[in-house]
Design a protein around this motif. Structure first.
Motif, mmCIF file in Angstrom:
data_model
loop_
_atom_site.group_PDB
_atom_site.id
_atom_site.type_symbol
_atom_site.label_atom_id
_atom_site.label_comp_id
_atom_site.label_asym_id
_atom_site.label_seq_id
_atom_site.Cartn_x
_atom_site.Cartn_y
_atom_site.Cartn_z
ATOM 1 N N GLN F 9 0.815 -1.222 0.000
ATOM 2 C CA GLN F 9 0.000 0.000 0.000
ATOM 3 C C GLN F 9 0.846 1.269 0.000
ATOM 4 O O GLN F 9 0.352 2.351 -0.305
ATOM 5 N N SER F 10 2.113 1.118 0.385
ATOM 6 C CA SER F 10 2.975 2.298 0.493
ATOM 7 C C SER F 10 3.750 2.580 -0.781
ATOM 8 O O SER F 10 4.486 3.578 -0.851
ATOM 9 N N LEU F 11 3.612 1.719 -1.790
ATOM 10 C CA LEU F 11 4.350 1.937 -3.052
ATOM 11 C C LEU F 11 3.990 3.287 -3.643
ATOM 12 O O LEU F 11 2.832 3.696 -3.649
ATOM 13 N N GLN F 12 5.031 3.973 -4.102
ATOM 14 C CA GLN F 12 4.870 5.308 -4.713
ATOM 15 C C GLN F 12 4.502 6.380 -3.699
ATOM 16 O O GLN F 12 4.125 7.488 -4.068
ATOM 17 N N LYS F 13 4.609 6.044 -2.408
ATOM 18 C CA LYS F 13 4.341 7.046 -1.378
ATOM 19 C C LYS F 13 5.617 7.329 -0.593
ATOM 20 O O LYS F 13 6.544 6.524 -0.593
ATOM 21 N N LEU F 29 8.825 5.067 -1.817
ATOM 22 C CA LEU F 29 9.035 3.624 -1.905
ATOM 23 C C LEU F 29 8.727 3.141 -3.322
ATOM 24 O O LEU F 29 7.596 3.254 -3.797
ATOM 25 N N GLU F 30 9.729 2.606 -3.987
ATOM 26 C CA GLU F 30 9.568 2.160 -5.380
ATOM 27 C C GLU F 30 9.462 0.644 -5.490
ATOM 28 O O GLU F 30 8.904 0.127 -6.463
ATOM 29 N N ALA F 31 10.020 -0.076 -4.529
ATOM 30 C CA ALA F 31 9.998 -1.541 -4.591
ATOM 31 C C ALA F 31 10.368 -2.097 -3.231
ATOM 32 O O ALA F 31 10.993 -1.415 -2.417
ATOM 33 N N LEU F 40 14.193 3.175 -2.628
ATOM 34 C CA LEU F 40 13.616 4.511 -2.493
ATOM 35 C C LEU F 40 14.096 5.403 -3.638
ATOM 36 O O LEU F 40 15.267 5.348 -4.025
ATOM 37 N N SER F 41 13.191 6.220 -4.158
ATOM 38 C CA SER F 41 13.613 7.311 -5.046
ATOM 39 C C SER F 41 13.556 8.615 -4.256
ATOM 40 O O SER F 41 12.934 8.678 -3.196
ATOM 41 N N HIS F 42 14.227 9.646 -4.778
ATOM 42 C CA HIS F 42 14.247 10.959 -4.110
ATOM 43 C C HIS F 42 14.639 10.801 -2.641
ATOM 44 O O HIS F 42 14.046 11.413 -1.753
ATOM 45 N N GLY F 56 18.979 9.475 -7.945
ATOM 46 C CA GLY F 56 18.661 8.143 -8.460
ATOM 47 C C GLY F 56 17.951 7.286 -7.426
ATOM 48 O O GLY F 56 17.240 7.795 -6.565
ATOM 49 N N LEU F 57 18.182 5.981 -7.498
ATOM 50 C CA LEU F 57 17.479 5.031 -6.642
ATOM 51 C C LEU F 57 18.429 4.463 -5.593
ATOM 52 O O LEU F 57 19.559 4.107 -5.907
#
Lengths: 70, 70, 70, 70, 70, 70, 70
Positions: F9-13, F29-31, F40-42, F56-57
Protein backbone atom coordinates in the motif's frame (compact mmCIF):
# COMPACT_ATOMS: atom_id res chain seq x y z
CA UNK A 1 31.31 -12.82 -13.05
CA UNK A 2 29.90 -13.71 -9.65
CA UNK A 3 31.48 -12.06 -6.59
CA UNK A 4 33.02 -15.23 -5.20
CA UNK A 5 34.83 -15.90 -8.48
CA UNK A 6 37.07 -13.02 -7.55
CA UNK A 7 38.40 -15.20 -4.76
CA UNK A 8 39.29 -17.93 -7.25
CA UNK A 9 41.32 -15.37 -9.22
CA UNK A 10 42.95 -14.11 -6.04
CA UNK A 11 44.40 -17.48 -4.98
CA UNK A 12 48.15 -17.25 -4.32
CA UNK A 13 47.96 -13.47 -4.45
CA UNK A 14 48.26 -10.90 -1.69
CA UNK A 15 44.99 -9.65 -0.26
CA UNK A 16 43.85 -7.24 2.44
CA UNK A 17 40.97 -8.55 4.56
CA UNK A 18 39.00 -6.27 6.85
CA UNK A 19 37.21 -8.02 9.72
CA UNK A 20 34.42 -6.83 11.99
CA UNK A 21 35.58 -5.24 15.19
CA UNK A 22 38.60 -3.40 13.81
CA UNK A 23 40.97 -6.25 12.92
CA UNK A 24 42.46 -6.48 9.45
CA UNK A 25 44.88 -8.90 7.85
CA UNK A 26 47.27 -8.80 4.92
CA UNK A 27 48.54 -12.07 3.45
CA UNK A 28 48.53 -14.51 0.56
CA UNK A 29 45.16 -16.17 -0.10
CA UNK A 30 45.65 -19.94 0.04
CA UNK A 31 42.05 -21.19 0.22
CA UNK A 32 38.43 -20.06 0.57
CA UNK A 33 34.94 -21.56 0.72
CA UNK A 34 31.46 -20.27 -0.07
CA UNK A 35 31.02 -18.95 3.48
CA UNK A 36 34.04 -16.69 2.85
CA UNK A 37 36.12 -18.64 5.33
CA UNK A 38 39.67 -17.82 4.20
CA UNK A 39 43.18 -19.14 4.73
CA UNK A 40 46.10 -16.73 4.48
CA UNK A 41 49.79 -17.50 4.49
CA UNK A 42 52.42 -14.92 5.48
CA UNK A 43 49.65 -13.13 7.35
CA UNK A 44 50.15 -9.84 9.13
CA UNK A 45 47.46 -8.62 11.52
CA UNK A 46 46.95 -4.87 11.43
CA UNK A 47 45.19 -3.10 14.30
CA UNK A 48 45.59 0.67 13.91
CA UNK A 49 49.38 1.31 13.65
CA UNK A 50 50.32 -2.09 15.09
CA UNK A 51 51.40 -4.89 12.73
CA UNK A 52 51.71 -8.45 14.10
CA UNK A 53 53.12 -11.19 11.84
CA UNK A 54 51.48 -14.61 12.12
CA UNK A 55 53.64 -17.62 11.22
CA UNK A 56 52.10 -20.55 9.32
CA UNK A 57 48.54 -20.44 8.03
CA UNK A 58 45.76 -18.25 9.48
CA UNK A 59 42.07 -19.16 9.19
CA UNK A 60 39.70 -16.18 9.05
CA UNK A 61 36.04 -16.91 9.76
CA UNK A 62 33.84 -15.82 6.86
CA UNK A 63 31.18 -14.46 9.16
CA UNK A 64 33.66 -11.85 10.37
CA UNK A 65 34.74 -10.60 6.93
CA UNK A 66 33.70 -7.08 5.88
CA UNK A 67 35.67 -6.71 2.65
CA UNK A 68 38.54 -8.27 0.69
CA UNK A 69 40.80 -6.18 -1.50
CA UNK A 70 44.09 -6.77 -3.40
CA UNK B 1 42.59 -27.26 0.26
CA UNK B 2 39.40 -26.07 1.88
CA UNK B 3 39.70 -23.69 4.88
CA UNK B 4 38.41 -26.16 7.45
CA UNK B 5 41.03 -28.74 6.44
CA UNK B 6 43.52 -26.46 8.12
CA UNK B 7 41.86 -27.40 11.41
CA UNK B 8 42.41 -31.09 10.69
CA UNK B 9 46.11 -30.38 10.23
CA UNK B 10 46.20 -28.30 13.41
CA UNK B 11 44.92 -31.06 15.71
CA UNK B 12 47.24 -31.60 18.67
CA UNK B 13 49.10 -28.39 17.81
CA UNK B 14 49.14 -25.04 19.57
CA UNK B 15 46.78 -22.43 18.17
CA UNK B 16 45.78 -18.84 18.91
CA UNK B 17 42.03 -18.20 18.69
CA UNK B 18 40.64 -14.67 18.62
CA UNK B 19 37.03 -14.36 19.74
CA UNK B 20 34.51 -11.56 19.27
CA UNK B 21 34.41 -9.06 22.10
CA UNK B 22 38.13 -8.96 22.84
CA UNK B 23 38.79 -12.42 24.28
CA UNK B 24 41.52 -14.61 22.85
CA UNK B 25 42.79 -18.06 23.76
CA UNK B 26 46.02 -19.95 23.27
CA UNK B 27 46.02 -23.74 23.62
CA UNK B 28 46.30 -27.13 21.97
CA UNK B 29 43.52 -27.92 19.48
CA UNK B 30 41.87 -31.17 20.57
CA UNK B 31 38.69 -31.17 18.47
CA UNK B 32 36.61 -29.07 16.06
CA UNK B 33 33.40 -29.33 14.05
CA UNK B 34 32.08 -27.65 10.91
CA UNK B 35 30.58 -24.78 12.92
CA UNK B 36 34.11 -23.98 14.14
CA UNK B 37 33.23 -25.07 17.67
CA UNK B 38 36.67 -25.87 19.12
CA UNK B 39 38.12 -27.69 22.10
CA UNK B 40 41.45 -26.55 23.49
CA UNK B 41 43.59 -28.21 26.14
CA UNK B 42 46.15 -26.28 28.21
CA UNK B 43 44.18 -23.16 27.35
CA UNK B 44 45.23 -19.68 28.41
CA UNK B 45 42.76 -16.83 28.08
CA UNK B 46 44.35 -13.56 27.05
CA UNK B 47 42.52 -10.26 27.60
CA UNK B 48 44.91 -7.38 26.97
CA UNK B 49 47.95 -7.99 29.24
CA UNK B 50 46.11 -10.45 31.49
CA UNK B 51 46.69 -14.19 31.00
CA UNK B 52 44.37 -16.67 32.78
CA UNK B 53 45.16 -20.40 32.57
CA UNK B 54 42.15 -22.73 32.25
CA UNK B 55 42.60 -26.27 33.56
CA UNK B 56 41.08 -29.21 31.68
CA UNK B 57 39.37 -28.73 28.31
CA UNK B 58 37.82 -25.47 27.11
CA UNK B 59 35.00 -25.36 24.54
CA UNK B 60 34.96 -22.26 22.33
CA UNK B 61 31.71 -21.57 20.49
CA UNK B 62 32.28 -21.36 16.72
CA UNK B 63 29.94 -18.44 16.34
CA UNK B 64 32.33 -16.34 18.45
CA UNK B 65 35.50 -17.16 16.50
CA UNK B 66 37.13 -14.38 14.46
CA UNK B 67 40.37 -16.08 13.42
CA UNK B 68 42.57 -19.07 14.23
CA UNK B 69 46.33 -18.92 13.85
CA UNK B 70 49.29 -21.18 14.82
CA UNK C 1 36.00 -36.43 19.86
CA UNK C 2 33.53 -33.81 18.67
CA UNK C 3 33.36 -30.53 20.62
CA UNK C 4 29.89 -31.10 22.01
CA UNK C 5 30.92 -34.45 23.50
CA UNK C 6 32.88 -32.43 26.00
CA UNK C 7 29.55 -31.28 27.40
CA UNK C 8 28.45 -34.89 27.88
CA UNK C 9 31.59 -35.50 29.94
CA UNK C 10 31.01 -32.31 31.91
CA UNK C 11 27.54 -33.25 33.16
CA UNK C 12 27.30 -32.99 36.96
CA UNK C 13 30.62 -31.16 37.05
CA UNK C 14 31.41 -27.52 37.77
CA UNK C 15 31.85 -25.31 34.73
CA UNK C 16 32.57 -21.66 33.98
CA UNK C 17 30.45 -20.21 31.17
CA UNK C 18 31.29 -16.87 29.58
CA UNK C 19 28.38 -15.12 27.89
CA UNK C 20 28.33 -12.28 25.38
CA UNK C 21 28.01 -8.85 26.92
CA UNK C 22 30.21 -9.43 29.95
CA UNK C 23 28.16 -11.89 32.01
CA UNK C 24 29.69 -15.13 33.20
CA UNK C 25 28.36 -17.98 35.30
CA UNK C 26 29.89 -20.69 37.46
CA UNK C 27 27.79 -23.72 38.33
CA UNK C 28 27.16 -27.44 37.93
CA UNK C 29 26.16 -28.50 34.39
CA UNK C 30 22.83 -30.32 34.60
CA UNK C 31 21.76 -30.40 30.95
CA UNK C 32 22.66 -29.16 27.46
CA UNK C 33 21.39 -29.43 23.90
CA UNK C 34 22.98 -29.08 20.47
CA UNK C 35 22.32 -25.32 20.41
CA UNK C 36 24.51 -25.04 23.53
CA UNK C 37 21.51 -24.12 25.65
CA UNK C 38 22.69 -25.06 29.15
CA UNK C 39 21.21 -25.64 32.57
CA UNK C 40 23.32 -24.95 35.64
CA UNK C 41 22.55 -25.71 39.26
CA UNK C 42 24.19 -23.84 42.15
CA UNK C 43 24.85 -21.04 39.68
CA UNK C 44 26.75 -17.89 40.55
CA UNK C 45 26.67 -14.96 38.17
CA UNK C 46 29.94 -13.09 37.95
CA UNK C 47 30.05 -9.55 36.55
CA UNK C 48 33.46 -8.02 37.25
CA UNK C 49 34.03 -8.32 41.03
CA UNK C 50 30.35 -8.90 41.81
CA UNK C 51 29.14 -12.46 42.47
CA UNK C 52 25.36 -13.12 42.60
CA UNK C 53 24.15 -16.60 43.60
CA UNK C 54 21.08 -17.90 41.73
CA UNK C 55 18.91 -20.42 43.58
CA UNK C 56 17.40 -23.37 41.69
CA UNK C 57 18.26 -24.05 38.04
CA UNK C 58 19.46 -21.41 35.59
CA UNK C 59 18.95 -21.72 31.82
CA UNK C 60 21.64 -20.08 29.69
CA UNK C 61 20.74 -19.45 26.04
CA UNK C 62 23.21 -21.15 23.70
CA UNK C 63 23.28 -18.22 21.35
CA UNK C 64 24.85 -16.12 24.13
CA UNK C 65 27.64 -18.55 25.02
CA UNK C 66 31.24 -17.57 24.18
CA UNK C 67 33.16 -20.36 25.91
CA UNK C 68 32.72 -23.13 28.49
CA UNK C 69 35.57 -24.20 30.73
CA UNK C 70 35.95 -26.44 33.81
CA UNK D 1 10.64 -4.10 -10.04
CA UNK D 2 12.24 -6.14 -7.26
CA UNK D 3 14.93 -4.45 -5.16
CA UNK D 4 17.80 -6.59 -6.42
CA UNK D 5 16.99 -5.70 -10.03
CA UNK D 6 18.36 -2.28 -9.24
CA UNK D 7 21.76 -3.91 -8.94
CA UNK D 8 21.42 -5.36 -12.44
CA UNK D 9 20.78 -1.85 -13.75
CA UNK D 10 23.71 -0.49 -11.76
CA UNK D 11 26.34 -2.79 -13.30
CA UNK D 12 29.27 -0.82 -14.70
CA UNK D 13 28.02 2.32 -12.97
CA UNK D 14 29.41 4.19 -9.98
CA UNK D 15 27.80 3.35 -6.64
CA UNK D 16 28.19 4.36 -3.02
CA UNK D 17 28.01 1.44 -0.58
CA UNK D 18 27.59 2.01 3.14
CA UNK D 19 28.80 -0.85 5.34
CA UNK D 20 28.09 -1.64 8.98
CA UNK D 21 30.63 -0.22 11.39
CA UNK D 22 31.25 3.08 9.65
CA UNK D 23 33.04 2.02 6.45
CA UNK D 24 31.77 3.15 3.08
CA UNK D 25 33.01 2.57 -0.44
CA UNK D 26 32.62 4.36 -3.76
CA UNK D 27 33.39 2.48 -6.97
CA UNK D 28 32.09 0.89 -10.15
CA UNK D 29 29.80 -2.11 -9.61
CA UNK D 30 31.26 -5.08 -11.48
CA UNK D 31 29.28 -7.98 -10.02
CA UNK D 32 26.73 -8.91 -7.35
CA UNK D 33 24.85 -11.96 -6.08
CA UNK D 34 21.58 -12.50 -4.22
CA UNK D 35 23.33 -12.20 -0.84
CA UNK D 36 24.34 -8.66 -1.85
CA UNK D 37 27.99 -9.66 -2.07
CA UNK D 38 29.41 -6.99 -4.39
CA UNK D 39 32.53 -6.43 -6.46
CA UNK D 40 33.69 -2.88 -7.08
CA UNK D 41 36.44 -1.66 -9.37
CA UNK D 42 38.20 1.69 -8.87
CA UNK D 43 37.08 1.48 -5.25
CA UNK D 44 37.73 4.22 -2.72
CA UNK D 45 37.18 3.50 0.95
CA UNK D 46 35.76 6.43 2.86
CA UNK D 47 36.01 6.56 6.67
CA UNK D 48 35.01 10.02 7.88
CA UNK D 49 37.22 12.50 5.98
CA UNK D 50 39.78 9.87 4.98
CA UNK D 51 39.68 8.44 1.44
CA UNK D 52 41.79 5.35 0.63
CA UNK D 53 41.95 4.13 -2.98
CA UNK D 54 41.97 0.34 -3.47
CA UNK D 55 43.66 -0.96 -6.64
CA UNK D 56 42.12 -3.90 -8.52
CA UNK D 57 38.79 -5.39 -7.52
CA UNK D 58 37.28 -5.18 -4.02
CA UNK D 59 34.80 -7.75 -2.69
CA UNK D 60 32.28 -6.40 -0.18
CA UNK D 61 30.46 -8.99 1.94
CA UNK D 62 26.69 -8.69 1.51
CA UNK D 63 26.07 -9.27 5.18
CA UNK D 64 27.87 -5.99 5.93
CA UNK D 65 25.93 -3.83 3.46
CA UNK D 66 23.54 -1.19 4.87
CA UNK D 67 22.60 0.66 1.68
CA UNK D 68 23.66 1.11 -1.96
CA UNK D 69 23.15 4.39 -3.76
CA UNK D 70 24.27 5.87 -7.12
CA UNK E 1 16.55 -33.51 31.05
CA UNK E 2 16.82 -31.18 28.07
CA UNK E 3 17.31 -27.45 28.78
CA UNK E 4 13.91 -26.38 27.51
CA UNK E 5 12.15 -28.84 29.84
CA UNK E 6 13.18 -26.49 32.62
CA UNK E 7 10.74 -23.99 31.15
CA UNK E 8 7.93 -26.54 31.35
CA UNK E 9 8.66 -26.95 35.06
CA UNK E 10 8.82 -23.19 35.53
CA UNK E 11 5.31 -22.49 34.23
CA UNK E 12 3.27 -20.47 36.73
CA UNK E 13 6.41 -19.77 38.74
CA UNK E 14 8.40 -16.57 39.19
CA UNK E 15 11.42 -16.20 36.94
CA UNK E 16 14.14 -13.64 36.28
CA UNK E 17 14.91 -13.11 32.59
CA UNK E 18 18.00 -11.23 31.47
CA UNK E 19 17.79 -9.73 27.98
CA UNK E 20 20.51 -8.44 25.67
CA UNK E 21 21.20 -4.77 26.00
CA UNK E 22 20.82 -4.45 29.74
CA UNK E 23 17.09 -5.05 30.26
CA UNK E 24 15.88 -7.67 32.67
CA UNK E 25 12.42 -8.78 33.76
CA UNK E 26 10.95 -10.52 36.77
CA UNK E 27 7.53 -12.10 36.50
CA UNK E 28 5.46 -15.28 36.40
CA UNK E 29 6.11 -17.52 33.38
CA UNK E 30 2.80 -18.08 31.58
CA UNK E 31 3.99 -19.53 28.26
CA UNK E 32 7.06 -20.30 26.16
CA UNK E 33 7.96 -21.80 22.80
CA UNK E 34 11.04 -23.51 21.39
CA UNK E 35 12.52 -20.17 20.25
CA UNK E 36 12.48 -19.09 23.92
CA UNK E 37 9.78 -16.54 23.24
CA UNK E 38 8.26 -16.06 26.70
CA UNK E 39 5.13 -14.59 28.24
CA UNK E 40 5.30 -13.18 31.75
CA UNK E 41 2.46 -11.97 33.93
CA UNK E 42 2.99 -9.51 36.79
CA UNK E 43 6.16 -8.44 35.01
CA UNK E 44 8.57 -5.88 36.40
CA UNK E 45 11.25 -4.46 34.14
CA UNK E 46 14.54 -3.85 35.90
CA UNK E 47 17.14 -1.52 34.38
CA UNK E 48 19.88 -0.82 36.92
CA UNK E 49 18.11 0.46 40.07
CA UNK E 50 14.89 1.34 38.24
CA UNK E 51 11.92 -1.06 38.48
CA UNK E 52 8.94 -0.53 36.12
CA UNK E 53 5.83 -2.68 36.60
CA UNK E 54 4.08 -3.81 33.39
CA UNK E 55 0.35 -4.53 33.67
CA UNK E 56 -1.15 -7.49 31.80
CA UNK E 57 1.02 -9.95 29.87
CA UNK E 58 4.47 -9.16 28.49
CA UNK E 59 5.95 -10.99 25.50
CA UNK E 60 9.75 -11.31 25.53
CA UNK E 61 11.38 -12.19 22.21
CA UNK E 62 13.46 -15.36 22.50
CA UNK E 63 16.23 -13.97 20.38
CA UNK E 64 16.89 -11.35 23.07
CA UNK E 65 17.09 -13.75 26.01
CA UNK E 66 20.48 -14.28 27.69
CA UNK E 67 19.48 -16.36 30.69
CA UNK E 68 16.43 -17.42 32.72
CA UNK E 69 16.65 -18.06 36.43
CA UNK E 70 14.13 -18.67 39.26
CA UNK F 1 -3.80 -7.62 7.00
CA UNK F 2 -0.31 -9.00 7.21
CA UNK F 3 2.51 -6.56 8.07
CA UNK F 4 4.20 -6.73 4.68
CA UNK F 5 0.96 -5.78 2.91
CA UNK F 6 1.51 -2.33 4.32
CA UNK F 7 4.49 -2.06 1.99
CA UNK F 8 2.28 -2.87 -1.01
CA UNK F 9 0.00 0.00 0.00
CA UNK F 10 2.97 2.30 0.49
CA UNK F 11 4.35 1.94 -3.05
CA UNK F 12 4.87 5.31 -4.71
CA UNK F 13 4.34 7.05 -1.38
CA UNK F 14 6.81 8.82 0.88
CA UNK F 15 8.18 6.78 3.74
CA UNK F 16 10.62 7.21 6.60
CA UNK F 17 12.95 4.23 7.13
CA UNK F 18 15.03 3.89 10.26
CA UNK F 19 18.12 1.70 9.90
CA UNK F 20 20.32 0.08 12.53
CA UNK F 21 23.30 2.15 13.56
CA UNK F 22 21.64 5.56 13.49
CA UNK F 23 20.99 6.07 9.76
CA UNK F 24 17.54 6.97 8.53
CA UNK F 25 16.15 7.69 5.09
CA UNK F 26 13.16 9.56 3.73
CA UNK F 27 12.04 8.88 0.16
CA UNK F 28 9.42 7.41 -2.15
CA UNK F 29 9.04 3.62 -1.90
CA UNK F 30 9.57 2.16 -5.38
CA UNK F 31 10.00 -1.54 -4.59
CA UNK F 32 10.31 -4.05 -1.76
CA UNK F 33 10.70 -7.79 -1.25
CA UNK F 34 9.86 -10.20 1.58
CA UNK F 35 13.27 -9.64 3.22
CA UNK F 36 12.32 -5.95 3.56
CA UNK F 37 14.95 -4.94 1.02
CA UNK F 38 13.63 -1.57 -0.18
CA UNK F 39 14.20 0.83 -3.06
CA UNK F 40 13.62 4.51 -2.49
CA UNK F 41 13.61 7.31 -5.05
CA UNK F 42 14.25 10.96 -4.11
CA UNK F 43 15.98 9.61 -1.01
CA UNK F 44 17.40 11.84 1.71
CA UNK F 45 19.70 10.33 4.31
CA UNK F 46 19.23 11.78 7.77
CA UNK F 47 21.92 11.38 10.43
CA UNK F 48 21.12 13.62 13.40
CA UNK F 49 20.70 17.16 11.99
CA UNK F 50 22.49 16.38 8.73
CA UNK F 51 20.40 15.69 5.59
CA UNK F 52 22.13 14.27 2.49
CA UNK F 53 20.13 13.94 -0.74
CA UNK F 54 20.84 10.81 -2.83
CA UNK F 55 20.20 11.09 -6.58
CA UNK F 56 18.66 8.14 -8.46
CA UNK F 57 17.48 5.03 -6.64
CA UNK F 58 18.75 3.87 -3.25
CA UNK F 59 18.67 0.21 -2.15
CA UNK F 60 18.28 -0.33 1.59
CA UNK F 61 19.17 -3.79 2.89
CA UNK F 62 16.22 -5.38 4.71
CA UNK F 63 18.44 -6.78 7.42
CA UNK F 64 19.28 -3.22 8.49
CA UNK F 65 15.71 -1.95 8.73
CA UNK F 66 14.31 -1.15 12.20
CA UNK F 67 10.99 0.47 11.25
CA UNK F 68 9.14 1.99 8.29
CA UNK F 69 6.68 4.83 8.75
CA UNK F 70 4.76 7.20 6.41
CA UNK G 1 -1.18 -20.71 25.28
CA UNK G 2 1.75 -20.15 22.95
CA UNK G 3 3.57 -16.80 23.18
CA UNK G 4 2.47 -15.54 19.77
CA UNK G 5 -1.19 -16.08 20.66
CA UNK G 6 -0.79 -13.11 22.94
CA UNK G 7 -0.42 -11.00 19.83
CA UNK G 8 -3.73 -12.29 18.48
CA UNK G 9 -5.40 -11.16 21.71
CA UNK G 10 -3.65 -7.80 21.54
CA UNK G 11 -5.01 -6.84 18.10
CA UNK G 12 -6.72 -3.44 18.17
CA UNK G 13 -5.29 -2.79 21.62
CA UNK G 14 -2.56 -0.41 22.76
CA UNK G 15 0.89 -1.94 23.14
CA UNK G 16 4.37 -0.80 24.09
CA UNK G 17 7.12 -2.25 21.88
CA UNK G 18 10.76 -2.00 22.88
CA UNK G 19 13.22 -2.26 19.98
CA UNK G 20 16.95 -2.96 19.96
CA UNK G 21 19.12 0.12 20.06
CA UNK G 22 17.02 2.20 22.42
CA UNK G 23 13.90 2.94 20.35
CA UNK G 24 10.47 2.14 21.70
CA UNK G 25 6.99 2.63 20.30
CA UNK G 26 3.51 2.95 21.76
CA UNK G 27 0.52 2.40 19.50
CA UNK G 28 -2.43 0.22 18.56
CA UNK G 29 -1.51 -3.24 17.21
CA UNK G 30 -3.09 -3.62 13.77
CA UNK G 31 -1.25 -6.69 12.44
CA UNK G 32 1.56 -9.13 13.15
CA UNK G 33 3.19 -12.18 11.61
CA UNK G 34 5.19 -15.12 12.97
CA UNK G 35 8.48 -13.20 12.60
CA UNK G 36 7.06 -10.60 15.03
CA UNK G 37 6.85 -8.01 12.27
CA UNK G 38 4.22 -5.62 13.64
CA UNK G 39 2.01 -2.81 12.37
CA UNK G 40 0.99 -0.08 14.77
CA UNK G 41 -1.51 2.72 14.23
CA UNK G 42 -1.43 5.97 16.21
CA UNK G 43 2.22 5.20 16.90
CA UNK G 44 4.42 7.34 19.10
CA UNK G 45 8.16 6.79 19.07
CA UNK G 46 9.78 7.21 22.46
CA UNK G 47 13.55 7.79 22.75
CA UNK G 48 14.40 8.79 26.32
CA UNK G 49 12.21 11.80 27.14
CA UNK G 50 11.41 12.59 23.50
CA UNK G 51 8.05 11.47 22.05
CA UNK G 52 7.52 11.66 18.27
CA UNK G 53 4.06 10.89 16.86
CA UNK G 54 3.98 8.94 13.56
CA UNK G 55 0.94 9.49 11.36
CA UNK G 56 -0.58 6.55 9.48
CA UNK G 57 0.67 2.99 9.99
CA UNK G 58 4.15 2.09 11.21
CA UNK G 59 5.84 -1.23 10.37
CA UNK G 60 8.26 -2.53 13.03
CA UNK G 61 10.67 -5.22 11.90
CA UNK G 62 10.34 -8.36 14.05
CA UNK G 63 14.06 -8.88 14.17
CA UNK G 64 14.40 -5.61 16.12
CA UNK G 65 11.78 -6.37 18.76
CA UNK G 66 12.95 -6.97 22.35
CA UNK G 67 9.61 -7.11 24.15
CA UNK G 68 5.93 -6.25 23.72
CA UNK G 69 3.78 -5.16 26.64
CA UNK G 70 0.26 -3.72 27.06
Amino acid sequence: MKPLELLEQSLQKRVLVELKGGHSFRGVLEAYDQHLNLILSHAEEVVGEQVTPHAGLTLLRGDSVVFISP
